[in-house]
Motif scaffolding. Structure first.
Motif, short mmCIF file in Angstrom:
data_model
loop_
_atom_site.label_atom_id
_atom_site.label_comp_id
_atom_site.label_asym_id
_atom_site.label_seq_id
_atom_site.Cartn_x
_atom_site.Cartn_y
_atom_site.Cartn_z
N GLN A 55 2.04 -11.88 9.07
CA GLN A 55 3.40 -11.33 9.14
C GLN A 55 3.87 -11.31 10.59
O GLN A 55 3.30 -10.63 11.44
N THR A 85 11.05 -10.25 6.47
CA THR A 85 10.45 -9.13 5.75
C THR A 85 11.46 -8.46 4.84
O THR A 85 12.68 -8.51 5.08
N CYS A 91 7.05 -2.42 9.53
CA CYS A 91 6.23 -2.02 8.39
C CYS A 91 5.48 -3.22 7.83
O CYS A 91 5.96 -4.36 7.90
N VAL A 92 4.33 -2.97 7.25
CA VAL A 92 3.54 -4.03 6.64
C VAL A 92 4.17 -4.42 5.30
O VAL A 92 4.38 -3.56 4.44
N GLU A 94 3.56 -5.61 2.21
CA GLU A 94 2.52 -5.90 1.23
C GLU A 94 3.07 -6.62 0.00
O GLU A 94 2.35 -7.39 -0.64
N ILE A 105 -3.76 -8.94 5.11
CA ILE A 105 -2.57 -9.14 5.93
C ILE A 105 -2.98 -8.99 7.40
O ILE A 105 -3.74 -8.09 7.76
N HIS A 107 -0.88 -8.29 10.74
CA HIS A 107 0.46 -7.90 11.19
C HIS A 107 0.56 -8.09 12.69
O HIS A 107 -0.25 -7.56 13.45
N SER A 111 4.83 -2.32 15.75
CA SER A 111 4.44 -1.69 14.48
C SER A 111 4.69 -0.19 14.56
O SER A 111 4.51 0.43 15.62
N SER A 116 -0.81 2.06 5.03
CA SER A 116 -0.61 1.27 3.81
C SER A 116 -1.89 1.32 2.99
O SER A 116 -2.95 1.63 3.50
N LEU A 121 -5.96 -4.70 6.09
CA LEU A 121 -4.96 -4.93 7.12
C LEU A 121 -5.60 -5.01 8.49
O LEU A 121 -6.54 -4.28 8.80
N TYR A 123 -4.14 -5.24 12.63
CA TYR A 123 -3.01 -5.25 13.55
C TYR A 123 -3.34 -6.12 14.76
O TYR A 123 -4.43 -6.04 15.33
#
Length: 491
Positions: A55, A85, A91-92, A94, A105, A107, A111, A116, A121, A123
């Protein structure tokens, strides 16, 4: 506001966005270092992920293809790039990742660090350039007292420079505390853990993905806040939450430090005005502003219940990113409540036809047990049962109509369940008993609004419209149909 409804369609279609590599990639590091390619591949390989969603915010899409190719070379996974998005890029997303059938994911960029729960996840904040020496110099100019108690907060993209900054300040400022980022709330198996609240030591503050420890005998009001980053939603969120602290900031892009001069009391009074508008409202629209933040469904149900107990009607809307034309389609709504991450909750609704409030403001308007004290909550998880700022509603059996005066219109207003409860059971019908003479009235406020409108929609005219065969329609786009200018009959 007029431009939001009317714009040149040709310019919109022909508009292009020129993003150079220098805007996306930090000059202080290579692609490998900036996007942590090796760490990402290790995260993927160690968990044996086969499909990975990457993302990117808009400003980093210029590097997305190169990053995806590098990750595929270093792992056995197939990558999918998530660009546009569903809601805020902080925001993630999903939901978009699940559409691609991703196992995890990654990201990138800015952020909000909202927790989540659906997918594993990772970052990758990146390393935006910052002059640490100039930042330390600005800090010394702003805090001349070497014994000042200060908490250092920062945008996540500058987290790589905090250790160097503390080395420059640590010896001279013994009471300076640097916050640390908490990114361990989503583990490799997708299990979600709440941010820890150390009951044994209340000096540990965990908020908005940041954690710091206060000195013995001190609280947050005794500290100043030094923020590293650009002016924006992150800084506003911090200032509204810790509105009794003195804030200063350093902008790495301009290398300038300043004392934040925004009158926070004025900002709070604007929010209090929004609360009064929410108290006057009869019909409330609940805007779903996130599908990825943990417990968003729980807070929506709690908001719906609080609106019902206040004697108001609620409708729920899921419309992605908000704008003025979208919300202007529903004139029946008196006020909107936005359920989103902390940074996107503080929406400036001055351009909108109806106010947009936060779940906290809606609860202040509906829950008579919660009083306005200057405290401000942007993280809706604090309002849930077990949260640090949860307040129970009154017992429904003891709930009765309350009358007060609106500070905006000066008219009397009532709040409460009215006659909706009978023997402790809510009635499913909107027709309720008004008095002992069996007079009834329609309690559906939205229906009453519709009945009073001069235009209620197209007339159906059932049986009056002739049936015709299907014909070929127009081709092309609205700005230039293929048959325009040929004097042909519209299809």
């Amino acid at each position: 506001m007029t431009e939001a409804f009317s714009s040149n369609s040709e310019s919109v279609i022909q508009r292009s966005v020129d993003v150079s590599a220098t805007e996306a990639r930090s000059p202080v590091a290579s692609l490998e270092d900036t996007y942590q390619i090796s760490e990402t591949c290790h995260f993927i390989n160690s968990n044996e992920f086969k499909k990975v969603a990457l993302q990117f915010p808009d400003e980093l899409l210029v590097d997305s293809i190169a990053v995806a190719a590098a990750i595929q070379r270093g792992s056995n996974a197939k990558t999918y790039i998530l660009g546009d998005t569903s809601y805020g890029s902080c925001c993630v997303d999903e939901v978009a990742a699940e559409h691609a059938g991703a196992d995890c994911i990654v990201h990138y960029g800015q952020s909000c660090l909202s927790a989540s729960r659906r997918l594993p996840l990772m970052y990758v904040f990146g390393k935006r350039a910052i002059d640490v020496q100039q930042c330390a110099s600005s800090f010394r100019d702003l805090y001349t007292d070497l014994q000042s108690h200060v908490v250092i907060l920062y945008d996540v993209v500058y987290s790589h420079a905090i250790d160097s900054l503390m080395q420059l300040l640590g010896d001279s400022y013994p009471n300076v505390v640097a916050s640390s980022l908490r990114t361990d709330h989503c583990h490799g198996n997708g299990r979600y853990d709440q941010e820890p609240s150390d009951s044994q030591d209340d000096r540990v503050i965990c908020k908005f993905g940041r954690q710091f420890r206060l000195k013995e005998g001190k609280n947050t009001e005794d500290y100043g806040m030094f923020f590293i980053g650009r002016e924006g939603l992150t800084l506003t969120n911090f200032m509204m939450t810790w509105n009794r602290c003195r804030f200063s900031s350093f902008d790495p892009e301009t290398s300038l430090g300043r004392t934040e001069s925004v009158n926070i009391n004025k900002a709070l009074m604007k929010r209090y005005y929004a609360i009064e508008r929410a108290k006057d409202a009869n019909v409330v629209g609940i805007l779903v502003g996130t599908l990825g933040v943990a417990n968003y469904l729980t807070i929506i149900e709690q908001v719906k219940e609080s609106i019902r107990k206040a004697g108001k009607k609620s409708y729920m809307f899921a419309m992605g990113k908000l704008n003025v034309p979208k919300l202007a389609n529903f004139l029946e709504i008196d006020v909107y409540v936005l359920v989103a991450c902390p940074e996107n909750s503080l929406l400036d609704s001055s351009e909108f036809y109806r106010p947009v409030v936060t779940p906290f403001e809606m609860e202040v308007a509906c829950n008579r047990n919660r009083e306005w004290s200057g405290e401000y909550i942007t993280d809706f998880r604090d309002l849930l049962p077990g949260g640090s700022s949860h307040v129970d509603f009154s017992d429904p059996d003891a709930n009765e109509e309350m009358t007060d005066v609106s500070l905006i219109t000066g008219a009397l207003r009532t709040s409460g369940l009215r006659s909706e409860l009978e023997n402790g059971t809510p009635q499913s019908s909107s027709v309720v008993l008004r008095n002992q003479t069996l007079t009834v009235a329609n309690a559906n406020t939205a229906a009453s609004f519709l009945a009073g409108r001069s235009w209620q929609g197209l007339e159906q005219k059932l049986g009056q419209t002739p049936v015709v065969k299907a014909v070929e329609g127009r081709r092309g786009i609205a700005i230039a149909y293929e048959d325009e200018g040929n004097n042909t009959k519209d299809c």
